[in-house]
Design a protein around this motif. Structure first.
Motif, mmCIF file in Angstrom:
data_model
loop_
_atom_site.group_PDB
_atom_site.id
_atom_site.type_symbol
_atom_site.label_atom_id
_atom_site.label_comp_id
_atom_site.label_asym_id
_atom_site.label_seq_id
_atom_site.Cartn_x
_atom_site.Cartn_y
_atom_site.Cartn_z
ATOM 1 N N THR A 84 48.968 37.452 35.964
ATOM 2 C CA THR A 84 48.530 36.170 35.388
ATOM 3 C C THR A 84 47.258 35.623 36.012
ATOM 4 O O THR A 84 46.612 34.754 35.415
ATOM 5 N N MET A 85 46.880 36.107 37.207
ATOM 6 C CA MET A 85 45.696 35.557 37.862
ATOM 7 C C MET A 85 44.685 36.632 38.250
ATOM 8 O O MET A 85 43.560 36.649 37.751
ATOM 9 N N THR A 86 45.069 37.545 39.138
ATOM 10 C CA THR A 86 44.106 38.503 39.674
ATOM 11 C C THR A 86 43.498 39.376 38.584
ATOM 12 O O THR A 86 42.271 39.544 38.522
ATOM 13 N N PRO A 88 43.298 38.892 35.158
ATOM 14 C CA PRO A 88 42.374 38.172 34.268
ATOM 15 C C PRO A 88 41.066 37.764 34.945
ATOM 16 O O PRO A 88 39.998 37.838 34.320
ATOM 17 N N ILE A 89 41.146 37.337 36.213
ATOM 18 C CA ILE A 89 39.932 36.938 36.927
ATOM 19 C C ILE A 89 38.988 38.125 37.091
ATOM 20 O O ILE A 89 37.756 37.969 37.060
ATOM 21 N N PHE A 90 39.540 39.321 37.233
ATOM 22 C CA PHE A 90 38.709 40.522 37.352
ATOM 23 C C PHE A 90 38.220 41.002 35.983
ATOM 24 O O PHE A 90 37.032 41.324 35.807
ATOM 25 N N LEU A 91 39.111 41.059 35.005
ATOM 26 C CA LEU A 91 38.767 41.653 33.714
ATOM 27 C C LEU A 91 37.783 40.799 32.915
ATOM 28 O O LEU A 91 36.891 41.334 32.248
ATOM 29 N N ALA A 92 37.944 39.482 32.952
ATOM 30 C CA ALA A 92 37.085 38.617 32.127
ATOM 31 C C ALA A 92 35.604 38.801 32.441
ATOM 32 O O ALA A 92 34.801 39.013 31.516
ATOM 33 N N PRO A 93 35.178 38.741 33.698
ATOM 34 C CA PRO A 93 33.743 38.950 33.966
ATOM 35 C C PRO A 93 33.281 40.368 33.677
ATOM 36 O O PRO A 93 32.132 40.571 33.272
ATOM 37 N N VAL A 94 34.153 41.365 33.879
ATOM 38 C CA VAL A 94 33.763 42.742 33.587
ATOM 39 C C VAL A 94 33.545 42.919 32.090
ATOM 40 O O VAL A 94 32.534 43.501 31.653
ATOM 41 N N VAL A 95 34.478 42.420 31.286
ATOM 42 C CA VAL A 95 34.324 42.505 29.830
ATOM 43 C C VAL A 95 33.074 41.753 29.380
ATOM 44 O O VAL A 95 32.278 42.241 28.567
ATOM 45 N N PHE A 96 32.883 40.573 29.930
ATOM 46 C CA PHE A 96 31.745 39.730 29.551
ATOM 47 C C PHE A 96 30.411 40.389 29.911
ATOM 48 O O PHE A 96 29.487 40.456 29.091
ATOM 49 N N ALA A 97 30.315 40.887 31.151
ATOM 50 C CA ALA A 97 29.039 41.441 31.621
ATOM 51 C C ALA A 97 28.769 42.830 31.070
ATOM 52 O O ALA A 97 27.643 43.145 30.682
ATOM 53 N N LYS A 98 29.795 43.675 31.027
ATOM 54 C CA LYS A 98 29.588 45.082 30.670
ATOM 55 C C LYS A 98 29.583 45.314 29.173
ATOM 56 O O LYS A 98 28.738 46.058 28.654
ATOM 57 N N TRP A 99 30.482 44.673 28.435
ATOM 58 C CA TRP A 99 30.626 45.002 27.018
ATOM 59 C C TRP A 99 30.080 43.934 26.066
ATOM 60 O O TRP A 99 29.835 44.213 24.913
ATOM 61 N N ILE A 100 29.923 42.710 26.558
ATOM 62 C CA ILE A 100 29.373 41.669 25.679
ATOM 63 C C ILE A 100 27.873 41.495 25.930
ATOM 64 O O ILE A 100 27.056 41.636 25.025
ATOM 65 N N LEU A 101 27.500 41.191 27.176
ATOM 66 C CA LEU A 101 26.074 41.039 27.482
ATOM 67 C C LEU A 101 25.386 42.361 27.773
ATOM 68 O O LEU A 101 24.161 42.444 27.735
ATOM 69 N N ARG A 102 26.187 43.372 28.121
ATOM 70 C CA ARG A 102 25.642 44.683 28.478
ATOM 71 C C ARG A 102 24.591 44.561 29.590
ATOM 72 O O ARG A 102 23.500 45.140 29.523
ATOM 73 N N ASP A 103 24.928 43.783 30.602
ATOM 74 C CA ASP A 103 23.987 43.562 31.708
ATOM 75 C C ASP A 103 24.776 43.411 33.019
ATOM 76 O O ASP A 103 24.744 42.383 33.678
ATOM 77 N N ILE A 186 46.126 40.237 48.810
ATOM 78 C CA ILE A 186 45.559 38.894 48.966
ATOM 79 C C ILE A 186 44.156 38.963 49.544
ATOM 80 O O ILE A 186 43.269 38.196 49.144
ATOM 81 N N GLY A 187 43.954 39.895 50.481
ATOM 82 C CA GLY A 187 42.649 39.999 51.116
ATOM 83 C C GLY A 187 41.621 40.680 50.243
ATOM 84 O O GLY A 187 40.604 40.097 49.881
ATOM 85 N N PHE A 188 41.913 41.919 49.841
ATOM 86 C CA PHE A 188 40.898 42.720 49.150
ATOM 87 C C PHE A 188 40.844 42.451 47.641
ATOM 88 O O PHE A 188 39.776 42.104 47.109
ATOM 89 N N LEU A 189 41.959 42.629 46.939
ATOM 90 C CA LEU A 189 41.938 42.484 45.478
ATOM 91 C C LEU A 189 41.496 41.087 45.049
ATOM 92 O O LEU A 189 40.686 40.932 44.124
ATOM 93 N N THR A 190 42.031 40.082 45.720
ATOM 94 C CA THR A 190 41.648 38.709 45.374
ATOM 95 C C THR A 190 40.168 38.478 45.631
ATOM 96 O O THR A 190 39.477 37.838 44.825
ATOM 97 N N ALA A 191 39.673 38.991 46.749
ATOM 98 C CA ALA A 191 38.250 38.815 47.079
ATOM 99 C C ALA A 191 37.363 39.463 46.027
ATOM 100 O O ALA A 191 36.387 38.851 45.556
ATOM 101 N N VAL A 192 37.675 40.675 45.632
ATOM 102 C CA VAL A 192 36.856 41.372 44.632
ATOM 103 C C VAL A 192 36.877 40.616 43.306
ATOM 104 O O VAL A 192 35.823 40.340 42.710
ATOM 105 N N ALA A 193 38.068 40.266 42.832
ATOM 106 C CA ALA A 193 38.186 39.607 41.529
ATOM 107 C C ALA A 193 37.467 38.263 41.510
ATOM 108 O O ALA A 193 36.683 37.969 40.591
#
Length: 327
Positions: A84-86, A88-103, A186-193
């Motif tokens: 519910t958190m980690t 979506p927080i990771f996927l939303a920017p990846v989808v937005f940057a990679k597949w929508i803006l392609r940048d 909590i340390g790594f995955l949360t930080a990356v996302a």
């Protein structure tokens, strides 16, 4: 006579990328909010469905009431946290940057082309920031809203208490394996996302929107802090968000911020574990560890280290033949 102009060629290439990349920053922000909202909704539905399928509806009801006496409730909390958190927080920017803006390069900044000395400086910034974080936390804890906002204040206190109870349950560690698991989740995955979303996409959008690096950093930091819904930790978390923002802005890469974020979270996890096992006497939750001189010293050293960080980062940016710079 035709003269080859690399700058015009790059501009033409950018124009060919498509209309989405030419969207105004305000529209980009609205689009990202929509993308995140959709992925967040799907993630929550999936998380709830997984808990209901694996443990039954009773587990969902218990978690909703914060009845965490069932030993399986902690595993269920991990599943909910990731779904519910980690995720979506990771996927939303990846989808937005990679597949929508392609940048991806500009909106996530995943490159490693920065001086590794910046990671060392980041470590010391996080180390000396502890007194300043403490004093901001103490100031925040004294916050009292006007009487006519008593309902809001009570809701904020309840939200803070619920977050505290969930954190305590997750950080109740019986073994080294539990500690390592929390360091990773909590340390790594949360930080990356969180860094990809806040210092990657959102800070980039606000940079374009405000045309001011400092404004973009602090606005994003405030949003980052508010997003956690822990209002009595708003000031120290905003400071952390700003530090992460400067790490990215000066280096051009997301990874120094991920490293700093990881250090902050992992230190809390490891410190809590060592205190629980009585290997250390210092309670990580103690809010009166430093003196006023320590607070002043912390602020001064952070400023100096950030200036050194900026100088090292800028010193590595050598102009190329086409006039670009290395980040």
């Amino acid at each position: 006579m035709l003269i080859f102009n690399p700058a015009k060629l790059r501009n033409l290439s950018n124009m060919i990328k498509g209309p989405v990349n030419q969207m105004s920053p305000a529209k980009q922000l609205l689009l990202f909010i929509a993308v995140f909202g959709g992925i967040f909704l799907v993630g929550n539905l999936l998380g709830f469905a997984m808990i209901a399928a694996f443990y039954g509806m009773g587990m969902l009801m218990d978690i909703g009431r914060l009845n965490l006496s069932n030993p399986q409730s902690i595993t269920a909390l991990y599943i909910l946290q990731i779904a519910t958190m980690t995720a979506p927080i990771f996927l939303a920017p990846v989808v937005f940057a990679k597949w929508i803006l392609r940048d991806t390069a500009n909106y996530i900044k995943p490159g490693f082309r920065f001086p590794w000395l910046l990671l060392v400086i980041t470590f010391f910034v996080m180390l000396v920031s502890m007194p300043l974080i403490e004093v901001l936390s103490n100031i925040n804890q004294q916050m009292v809203l006007p009487g006519w906002l008593s309902g809001l204040e009570q809701w904020m206190k309840n939200s803070e208490e619920n977050a505290r109870r969930i954190t305590e349950a997750i950080l109740n560690m019986d073994s080294v394996w539990d500690c390592l698991k929390n360091v990773f989740l909590i340390g790594f995955l949360t930080a990356v996302a969180e860094e990809i979303m806040f210092r990657g996409v959102l800070q980039t959008i606000f940079q374009k929107l405000t045309k001011n690096t400092h404004a973009a950093i602090w606005v994003t930091a405030a949003l980052f802090s508010a997003f956690h819904m822990e209002f009595y930790g708003f000031l120290p978390r905003t400071l952390l968000g700003a530090l992460f923002g400067y790490f990215v802005a000066y280096s051009g890469s997301i990874w120094p911020a991920v490293w700093g974020h990881f250090l902050n979270n992992a230190t809390a996890v490891v410190g809590t574990f060592l205190y629980q096992k009585k290997h250390i006497q210092l309670n990580p939750n103690d809010s009166h560890l430093f003196s006023y001189m320590g607070y002043v010293f912390s602020a001064i050293i952070i400023i100096i280290l950030l200036l050194v960080y900026k100088k090292v980062a800028q010193g590595s940016q050598k102009p190329l033949l086409n006039g670009e710079e290395l980040g």
